[in-house]
Design a protein around this motif. Structure first.
Motif, PDB file in Angstrom:
ATOM      1  N   CYS A   1       0.861  -1.188   0.000  1.00 48.62           N
ATOM      2  CA  CYS A   1       0.000   0.000   0.000  1.00 48.62           C
ATOM      3  C   CYS A   1       0.893   1.232   0.000  1.00 48.62           C
ATOM      4  CB  CYS A   1      -0.911   0.016   1.220  1.00 48.62           C
ATOM      5  SG  CYS A   1      -1.862   1.551   1.323  1.00 48.62           S
TER       6      CYS A   1
ATOM      7  N   ASP B   1       0.016   3.721   3.026  1.00 48.42           N
ATOM      8  CA  ASP B   1       0.589   3.328   4.324  1.00 48.42           C
ATOM      9  C   ASP B   1       2.099   3.137   4.223  1.00 48.42           C
ATOM     10  OD1 ASP B   1      -2.017   3.165   5.117  1.00 48.42           O
ATOM     11  OD2 ASP B   1      -2.165   1.009   4.763  1.00 48.42           O
TER      12      ASP B   1
ATOM     13  N   CYS C   1      -6.794  -1.999   0.043  1.00 47.89           N
ATOM     14  CA  CYS C   1      -6.275  -1.920   1.410  1.00 47.89           C
ATOM     15  C   CYS C   1      -7.379  -1.410   2.344  1.00 47.89           C
ATOM     16  CB  CYS C   1      -5.081  -0.974   1.422  1.00 47.89           C
ATOM     17  SG  CYS C   1      -4.394  -0.674   3.050  1.00 47.89           S
TER      18      CYS C   1
ATOM     19  N   CYS D   1      -7.229   1.016   4.117  1.00 49.98           N
ATOM     20  CA  CYS D   1      -7.269   2.481   4.077  1.00 49.98           C
ATOM     21  C   CYS D   1      -8.045   2.953   2.862  1.00 49.98           C
ATOM     22  CB  CYS D   1      -5.858   3.055   4.069  1.00 49.98           C
ATOM     23  SG  CYS D   1      -5.012   2.814   2.503  1.00 49.98           S
TER      24      CYS D   1
ATOM     25  N   ASN E   1      -7.108   2.523  -0.311  1.00 50.29           N
ATOM     26  CA  ASN E   1      -6.215   2.664  -1.463  1.00 50.29           C
ATOM     27  C   ASN E   1      -6.111   1.344  -2.224  1.00 50.29           C
ATOM     28  OD1 ASN E   1      -4.278   4.045  -3.037  1.00 50.29           O
ATOM     29  ND2 ASN E   1      -2.626   3.029  -1.913  1.00 50.29           N
TER      30      ASN E   1
HETATM   31 ZN   LIG Z   1      -3.356   1.324   2.895  1.00 55.44          ZN
END
Ligand SMILES: [Zn+2]
Length: 926
Positions: A179, A182, A421, A423, A425
């Motif tokens: 990712c 991150d 992910c 998050c 993304n």
């Molecule tokens: Zn991520």
């Protein structure tokens, strides 16, 4: 005074259980079970409840069977998720705040502190302990730890030292899921979507276009000989980039991906897709070909341009056909290059026409593409002019040639998409250098695991295949992360050991967890753990007395008997832990068994905290009572089946417990003299004991409840119906109550403890001896007699319903002797198809002719309908039907309120009497 009050029972029991389940090595045989420890980042829901209650029922069962049982619990706080949560709470992200404040009911003052990740896990770890305790889960809490305790980190460092020395920890360049937001590799637990996606290696075929290359990503480089054109999407914007200093034309997405895969990438300018159309490109293996327009080309797949092999790729075939139908590019012809059995010259054309595909959008296209792909790979051969080799050989050779001579490169892509992910993304593939891996790809390591798996008990047995598959397919595993909580990686302390890699042998740590707390972490050298777990002596071991006590604990408890976990952990945790065990521990300390659970549904939909579709365990306990929650979860499905939580069904479970409670209180003090029906009840009880015990030994909680609850309840109903009028039951009922309470105690321990007191049982029911079936109390004769009677009563009831007249009398007409002979021959026969021959050997039977063959048919049908536990005994024990019905005449007359006559069918003139069979008399209602 003795009102049914689950809340009160819970309070009473909790007082007595405070230290009741702390378990130490003893003279007894041990039973050690563990369940995957939770990551405490939210509140427990009823799905979690089942995960811990199933092992608890099993733990309680074996405790009562006299084993020394260990059921420990700890908390897994390694990794990054909780860091993300604390950041989102600090940013006052409304979704996160809503989840924690409104769904998990975290008080505001506690929530304010959640900006510190450790506070979150500490808070929920104590919540877990509180709620598990409220559910009656019998855990030895002295052994609780978290994976960020300094002593635990020392243990992990020791484990990794052994993994490293065994050659399983390697460093290298490797494509991993990554990712970019991150800036961290992405594990299975970090994914919102796409956890099944695999990393696939593509060859980039480099077509020359002026001073630049146009690469196309392919899994089938050998088909270069059949390329007729490239495809570009006219509506997207491509970029001209310098890749490692050389100009390429690719999609912007491809440029971003290549930058993560060991290339320097520098964007020079944009090129509209439509400007590429009709450009001529060339490759030494196929010559000059044009770039054609195609809407299906996805900029996020490969380079964003595709090479077209219409003879062998259905998509290419149709796209070209569509253009030609519109009158464009009439001169391009598919170029076949592979001969494959079962297909004509142009396989793509064959399959498209055979299936009447008219559009590129047809949903069958992927499957058809796969079909040709597989056929050509397994049986296809290149034409002589292209070398004549089988496709499976040519593919690798052409790829190698292209890389060596024709500027090709490797590009990694996922086989399925999307991969997202936590998050939000899109996950990409990055080649990590200096990345540490666990070398799960090592065939020798795999073999060690496979060999041991063969010796393990796996429940249910169907999961064995899935374990075998996982061992087979596991690839090297990136085992460190830069962000998160956990133990520092010993060979690069800027990195942390990732969560699935520090939770593989902690079941061994439980055995010493309460004792190791007393030792200064600084003293915990690898030599200390070598002594505790491997018995290796070395000079100057500190606090030797304490170490000896720990060694003793480990030797007593290990290996664990069973590990419990949800089935989605087979593909990672449950298999990883075997890899680690076989490396560290000797054969006699390797895991013995695993039980794999199904998933939880809430009102028919998958439970999911993030989607808010959960029912909190604590709410369930306070609304329905812990015993109700337990009995519902254990009774609604076997552990490996999926279960569905429905409040209306839970309410009826509560009523069942109440009925059980009231019945026991009503009958426990009966003191009448025993009758035949008491002997029947106690005889039946023996088989309920036996079957409940067998079911729990096999982890079948639902089956066990069927026997222990419903089986006994149904017997009691019949028993009470059959009691003589002036009798409330005999003193045998006390024995029954004592057994019944103990059989149900693992499921409903709170009610169990309360009733055990009422029965004046000794100590806690949690430690009361598990009932054992006594053969000498089994009375087959009486059981069969009651079975015959109850079946006949049912028959009479259903006939009454059918004929709808008010009967004046009932006649029960019994089958003649010769039908009993036939019945017995059939019941004993190994092959029931040969029975007619067997029966007809007898002269007397032969003389009966059709009557006898009809009786064979009817008896066969009857025997099929009777349960095996009735048919079996009937071959051993002849029921004197006349005696049974004569003795029950009074009962039957009372039940039906009319005179009852018992006759022999042969002496009856009623036509129905001829239908009488053994164990199924004819019934004549007048
Ligand atoms: Zn991520």
């Amino acid at each position: 005074m003795n009102k049914f009050d689950l809340g009160k029972f819970e309070e009473e029991a909790q007082e007595q259980w405070t230290h009741a389940f702390e378990s130490n090595p003893s003279e007894l045989e041990k039973f050690y079970l563990t369940v995957a420890y939770p990551y405490p980042s939210g509140a427990m829901h009823v799905g979690h409840g089942r995960t811990y209650i199933v092992p608890d029922v099993i733990a309680r069962f074996w405790r009562m069977r006299g084993r020394q049982v260990l059921y420990p619990m700890a908390f897994h706080v390694t990794g990054a998720p909780v860091i993300g949560i604390s950041k989102r709470i600090a940013k006052k992200d409304p979704k996160t705040i809503h989840l924690y404040r409104d769904l998990y009911k975290v008080p505001q003052n506690v929530l304010d502190e959640f900006t510190d990740p450790l506070t979150i896990v500490r808070h929920f770890a104590s919540e877990y302990q509180r709620v598990m305790t409220a559910c009656g889960i019998s855990i030895d809490w002295r052994r609780r730890f978290t994976t960020v305790d300094p002593t635990y980190s020392k243990f992990i460092e020791w484990q990794w030292k052994h993994l490293y020395e065994a050659g399983h920890v390697i460093k290298g360049a490797h494509p991993v899921r990554y990712c970019t937001v991150d800036d961290n590799p992405v594990g299975d637990h970090d994914l919102l979507e796409g956890d099944k996606a695999e990393v696939i290696k593509f060859t980039l075929v480099m077509f020359r276009c002026g001073d630049a290359f146009i690469p196309t990503a392919t899994l089938r480089p050998e088909t270069i000989h059949g390329v007729t054109n490239l495809w570009a999407n006219p509506v997207i914007i491509y970029v001209r980039v310098l890749v490692d200093g050389i100009p390429w034309i690719i999609s912007r997405e491809a440029a971003e991906k290549l930058a993560l895969q060991d290339h320097t990438v520098e964007i020079e300018n944009e090129i509209a897709g439509r400007d590429l159309i009709d450009t001529m490109v060339s490759h030494p293996l196929c010559g000059k070909v044009p770039v054609l327009p195609a809407d299906f080309v996805d900029p996020d797949v490969g380079s964003g341009l595709v090479m077209s092999v219409p003879a062998h790729a259905p998509f290419d075939y149709i796209a070209l056909r569509d253009l030609q139908h519109a009158g464009r590019y009439p001169d391009i012809k598919p170029i076949p290059l592979i001969k494959v059995e079962g297909y004509g010259e142009i396989p793509a054309q064959d399959i498209v026409e055979k299936n009447d595909i008219t559009s590129q959008m047809d949903s069958r296209m992927d499957a058809l593409t796969q079909e040709i792909y597989s056929a050509e790979f397994s049986k296809g051969k290149l034409f002589e002019r292209y070398g004549g080799k089988p496709v499976r050989v040519a593919r690798d050779e052409v790829a190698a040639l292209m890389i060596e001579k024709y500027d090709s490169e490797i590009m990694y892509e996922f086989d399925t998409r999307p991969v997202v992910c936590r998050c939000g993304n899109k996950v990409k593939i990055k080649i990590l250098h200096d990345q540490w891996f666990l070398k799960y790809s090592d065939p020798a390591w795999k073999k060690q695991v496979s060999d041991h798996l063969g010796d393990m008990a796996l429940v249910p047995p169907e999961v064995r295949q899935e374990f075998d598959r996982t061992v087979d397919w596991l690839k090297d595993w990136a085992c460190t992360r830069r962000v998160g909580l956990g133990t520092r990686f010993p060979w690069d302390t800027t990195q942390l050991i990732e969560p699935l890699s520090d939770s593989t042998i902690y079941m061994a740590y439980y055995t010493i967890a309460h004792r190791i707390k007393e030792i200064e972490p600084g003293l915990l050298t690898p030599e200390v753990f070598d002594y505790i777990f491997l018995g290796k002596e070395s000079p100057d071991l500190p606090v030797k007395k304490k170490l000896e006590a720990m060694r003793k604990e480990f030797l007593f408890w290990y290996p664990y008997n069973f590990r419990f976990s949800a089935k989605d952990l087979i593909s990672n945790h449950l298999t990883f832990q075997l890899f680690h065990h076989v490396t560290i521990f000797p054969k006699d300390k390797l895991p013995l068994g695993m039980v794999v659970f199904g998933m939880g549904l809430l009102n028919g939909a998958k439970m999911s905290s993030s989607k808010g579709n959960v029912f909190l365990l604590e709410d369930a306990v306070s609304e329905f009572g812990a015993d109700t929650v337990r009995m519902f979860l254990m009774g609604s499905a076997e552990p490996w089946q999926d279960f569905d939580w429905r409040n209306d069904l839970v309410i009826s479970t509560k009523k069942q417990i109440e009925r059980f409670y009231n019945t026991v209180l009503e009958i426990k003090d009966a003191n009448g003299e025993p009758h035949d029906i008491d002997r029947w009840l106690i005889s039946r009880l023996q088989s309920h004991i036996e079957r409940t015990t067998a079911a729990l030994t096999n982890f079948q909680t639902r089956q066990a409840l069927q026997e222990a609850y419903f089986g006994i309840e149904t017997d009691l109903k019949w028993y009470r119906r059959r009691l003589p009028e002036d009798c409330d039951g005999s003193r045998e009922l006390h024995t029954l109550c004592s057994t019944w309470v103990r059989l149900l105690a693992p499921f409903i321990p709170f009610t169990g403890e309360h009733l055990w007191k009422q029965l004046a049982g000794e100590g806690l029911v949690s430690y009361a001896p598990w009932p054992v079936a006594e053969k000498n109390l089994v009375n087959i004769r009486i059981e069969l007699a009651e079975e015959l009677l109850s079946r006949t009563v049912e028959d009479i009831e259903s006939i009454k319903k059918l004929i709808q007249i008010t009967p004046k009398s009932i006649t029960i007409s019994l089958a003649p002797e010769w039908k009993h002979e036939i019945f017995l021959i059939i019941a004993k026969a190994e092959d029931r198809n040969l029975v007619v021959k067997e029966v007809m050997k007898n002269d007397a039977m032969r003389r009966r002719g059709k009557e006898a063959t009809d009786a064979v048919k009817q008896c066969t049908t009857l025997i099929h309908r009777l349960p095996p536990h009735v048919v079996g005994p009937l071959t051993q024990e002849r029921v004197n039907e006349k005696e049974v019905f004569e003795a029950a005449k009074g009962f039957l007359e009372k039940e039906f309120g009319v005179p009852v006559h018992i006759t022999e069918a042969e002496s009856s003139e009623h036509t129905k009497a001829a239908t009488a069979l053994p164990f199924k008399p004819a019934i004549i209602i007048a």
